[in-house]
Write an enzyme that holds these catalytic residues in place. Structure first.
Site, PDB file in Angstrom:
ATOM      1  N   GLU A  79       0.834  -1.202   0.000  1.00 12.57           N
ATOM      2  CA  GLU A  79       0.000   0.000   0.000  1.00 12.57           C
ATOM      3  C   GLU A  79       0.868   1.251   0.000  1.00 12.57           C
ATOM      4  O   GLU A  79       2.022   1.227   0.443  1.00 12.57           O
ATOM      5  CB  GLU A  79      -0.896   0.021   1.250  1.00 12.57           C
ATOM      6  CG  GLU A  79      -2.291  -0.543   1.011  1.00 12.57           C
ATOM      7  CD  GLU A  79      -3.162   0.375   0.149  1.00 12.57           C
ATOM      8  OE1 GLU A  79      -2.634   1.149  -0.678  1.00 12.57           O
ATOM      9  OE2 GLU A  79      -4.392   0.309   0.303  1.00 12.57           O
ATOM     10  N   ASP A  84      -4.512   4.955   6.354  1.00 12.00           N
ATOM     11  CA  ASP A  84      -5.100   6.133   6.992  1.00 12.00           C
ATOM     12  C   ASP A  84      -6.101   5.638   8.046  1.00 12.00           C
ATOM     13  O   ASP A  84      -5.710   5.330   9.175  1.00 12.00           O
ATOM     14  CB  ASP A  84      -5.739   6.989   5.894  1.00 12.00           C
ATOM     15  CG  ASP A  84      -6.206   8.349   6.380  1.00 12.00           C
ATOM     16  OD1 ASP A  84      -6.146   8.609   7.592  1.00 12.00           O
ATOM     17  OD2 ASP A  84      -6.640   9.158   5.547  1.00 12.00           O
ATOM     18  N   LYS A 138      -0.271   6.882   8.537  1.00 10.37           N
ATOM     19  CA  LYS A 138      -0.827   8.088   9.160  1.00 10.37           C
ATOM     20  C   LYS A 138      -1.610   7.650  10.396  1.00 10.37           C
ATOM     21  O   LYS A 138      -2.832   7.482  10.366  1.00 10.37           O
ATOM     22  CB  LYS A 138      -1.752   8.800   8.161  1.00 10.37           C
ATOM     23  CG  LYS A 138      -2.169  10.187   8.574  1.00 10.37           C
ATOM     24  CD  LYS A 138      -3.250  10.754   7.660  1.00 10.37           C
ATOM     25  CE  LYS A 138      -2.676  11.459   6.451  1.00 10.37           C
ATOM     26  NZ  LYS A 138      -3.751  12.169   5.674  1.00 10.37           N
ATOM     27  N   PHE A 182      -2.801  16.573   4.284  1.00 12.04           N
ATOM     28  CA  PHE A 182      -3.105  16.044   2.956  1.00 12.04           C
ATOM     29  C   PHE A 182      -1.823  15.875   2.154  1.00 12.04           C
ATOM     30  O   PHE A 182      -1.344  16.806   1.520  1.00 12.04           O
ATOM     31  CB  PHE A 182      -4.093  16.947   2.221  1.00 12.04           C
ATOM     32  CG  PHE A 182      -4.926  16.178   1.250  1.00 12.04           C
ATOM     33  CD1 PHE A 182      -6.274  15.960   1.494  1.00 12.04           C
ATOM     34  CD2 PHE A 182      -4.364  15.610   0.106  1.00 12.04           C
ATOM     35  CE1 PHE A 182      -7.041  15.206   0.609  1.00 12.04           C
ATOM     36  CE2 PHE A 182      -5.119  14.861  -0.777  1.00 12.04           C
ATOM     37  CZ  PHE A 182      -6.468  14.663  -0.524  1.00 12.04           C
ATOM     38  N   ARG A 212       0.046  11.774  -8.508  1.00 14.04           N
ATOM     39  CA  ARG A 212       0.596  10.439  -8.223  1.00 14.04           C
ATOM     40  C   ARG A 212       2.021  10.298  -8.731  1.00 14.04           C
ATOM     41  O   ARG A 212       2.811   9.510  -8.221  1.00 14.04           O
ATOM     42  CB  ARG A 212      -0.264   9.349  -8.890  1.00 14.04           C
ATOM     43  CG  ARG A 212      -1.680   9.233  -8.361  1.00 14.04           C
ATOM     44  CD  ARG A 212      -2.307   7.960  -8.927  1.00 14.04           C
ATOM     45  NE  ARG A 212      -3.755   7.937  -8.839  1.00 14.04           N
ATOM     46  CZ  ARG A 212      -4.447   7.551  -7.773  1.00 14.04           C
ATOM     47  NH1 ARG A 212      -3.826   7.165  -6.674  1.00 14.04           N
ATOM     48  NH2 ARG A 212      -5.760   7.547  -7.788  1.00 14.04           N
TER      49      ARG A 212
HETATM   50  C1  PRP Z   1      -6.219   5.363  -0.639  1.00 10.42           C
HETATM   51  C2  PRP Z   1      -4.862   4.763  -0.343  1.00 10.42           C
HETATM   52  C3  PRP Z   1      -5.203   3.499   0.409  1.00 10.42           C
HETATM   53  C4  PRP Z   1      -6.447   3.898   1.180  1.00 10.42           C
HETATM   54  C5  PRP Z   1      -6.066   4.238   2.589  1.00 10.42           C
HETATM   55  O1  PRP Z   1      -6.734   4.723  -1.766  1.00 10.42           O
HETATM   56  O2  PRP Z   1      -4.179   4.459  -1.538  1.00 10.42           O
HETATM   57  O3  PRP Z   1      -5.507   2.445  -0.469  1.00 10.42           O
HETATM   58  O4  PRP Z   1      -6.993   5.050   0.510  1.00 10.42           O
HETATM   59  O5  PRP Z   1      -7.172   4.732   3.287  1.00 10.42           O
HETATM   60  P1  PRP Z   1      -7.852   3.983   4.516  1.00 10.42           P
HETATM   61  O6  PRP Z   1      -6.778   3.480   5.423  1.00 10.42           O
HETATM   62  O7  PRP Z   1      -8.644   5.096   5.149  1.00 10.42           O
HETATM   63  O8  PRP Z   1      -8.729   2.881   3.986  1.00 10.42           O
HETATM   64  P2  PRP Z   1      -7.991   5.269  -2.563  1.00 10.42           P
HETATM   65  O9  PRP Z   1      -9.198   4.503  -2.125  1.00 10.42           O
HETATM   66  O10 PRP Z   1      -8.043   6.752  -2.481  1.00 10.42           O
HETATM   67  O11 PRP Z   1      -7.691   4.800  -4.042  1.00 10.42           O
HETATM   68  P3  PRP Z   1      -6.384   5.107  -4.925  1.00 10.42           P
HETATM   69  O12 PRP Z   1      -5.296   4.263  -4.371  1.00 10.42           O
HETATM   70  O13 PRP Z   1      -6.785   4.680  -6.290  1.00 10.42           O
HETATM   71  O14 PRP Z   1      -6.100   6.566  -4.798  1.00 10.42           O
HETATM   72 MG    MG Z   2      -7.024   8.070  -3.608  1.00  7.46          MG
HETATM   73 MN    MN Z   3      -5.221   3.104  -2.595  1.00 10.72          MN
END
Ligand code: PRP
Ligand code: MG
Ligand code: MN
Length: 182
Positions: free
Chosen positions: A99, A103, A131, A152, A165
């Site tokens: 990952e 978060d 985080k 952020f 990204r």
């Molecule tokens: C983001 C990040 C993790 C997730 C973390 O992905 O890449 O996969 O959120 O957040 P959490 O711990 O609160 O679940 P996102 O769903 O934004 O998709 P992306 O990777 O395509 O940006």
């Molecule tokens: Mg995202």
């Molecule tokens: Mn993600």
């Protein structure tokens, strides 16, 4: 171009590459003779994963999943929707989920439970960023690159509205960038 939207650099390109090299070395030792399935979570994990596997000098396989959070309506359940599942049968495999960030912990909590239910031999997590202040569900990564504060952050896979990204370092967006778009 992208730099003009960044307020502050948290981790430079060099710091990130050095940390990824260390993680790759550790993982190569921990996973030698295990032929791990490295599971990248689209899309944020892609830049980290591609660098990390090139620092792992052992046999491994790669696969990808795409998931999306249902948002605030199912906060308590932490339910996640699978947009793209793995192609690989995970039963009796050693899995390493990759990952970009943990978060709230909802995404990883769901994935770890799912993959254990599918009878993986082991399920571990490596994340570039952690985080801890964002955590809603009590879950920790097994391998962490760096901790970040509750701000952020973008870059190295992390997006704001699908952009940034490809920034080769981790930075904080200037507030006017998201104020302008909201
Ligand atoms: C983001 C990040 C993790 C997730 C973390 O992905 O890449 O996969 O959120 O957040 P959490 O711990 O609160 O679940 P996102 O769903 O934004 O998709 P992306 O990777 O395509 O940006
Ligand atoms: Mg995202
Ligand atoms: Mn993600």
């Amino acid at each position: 171009m992208l730099e003009k939207d960044i307020k502050e650099t948290f981790y430079s390109k060099e710091e990130i590459h050095e940390r990824i090299a260390q993680l790759g070395k550790t993982l190569s030792e921990d996973y030698k003779d295990k032929n791990p399935l490295v599971v990248g979570i689209l899309k944020g994990a892609v830049p980290f994963l591609t660098d990390l596997v090139r620092e792992m000098n052992i046999p491994l396989e790669m696969d990808f999943m795409d998931v999306s959070s249902y948002g605030n309506t199912t906060v308590s359940s932490g339910e996640v929707k699978i947009l793209k599942d793995l192609d690989t049968v995970v039963e009796n495999r050693h899995l390493l989920i990759v990952e970009d960030i943990i978060d709230s912990g909802r995404t990883l909590n769901y994935l770890v439970n799912l993959l254990k239910y599918r009878q993986a031999s082991s399920v571990k997590i490596v994340t570039l960023l952690d985080k801890p202040d964002g955590r809603v569900i009590d879950i920790e990564a097994d391998y962490v690159g760096f901790e970040v504060p509750n701000e952020f952050v973008v870059g190295f896979g992390l997006d704001y509205a699908e952009r940034y990204r490809n920034l080769p370092y981790i930075g904080v967006l200037k507030p006017e960038v998201y104020e302008k778009n909201s």
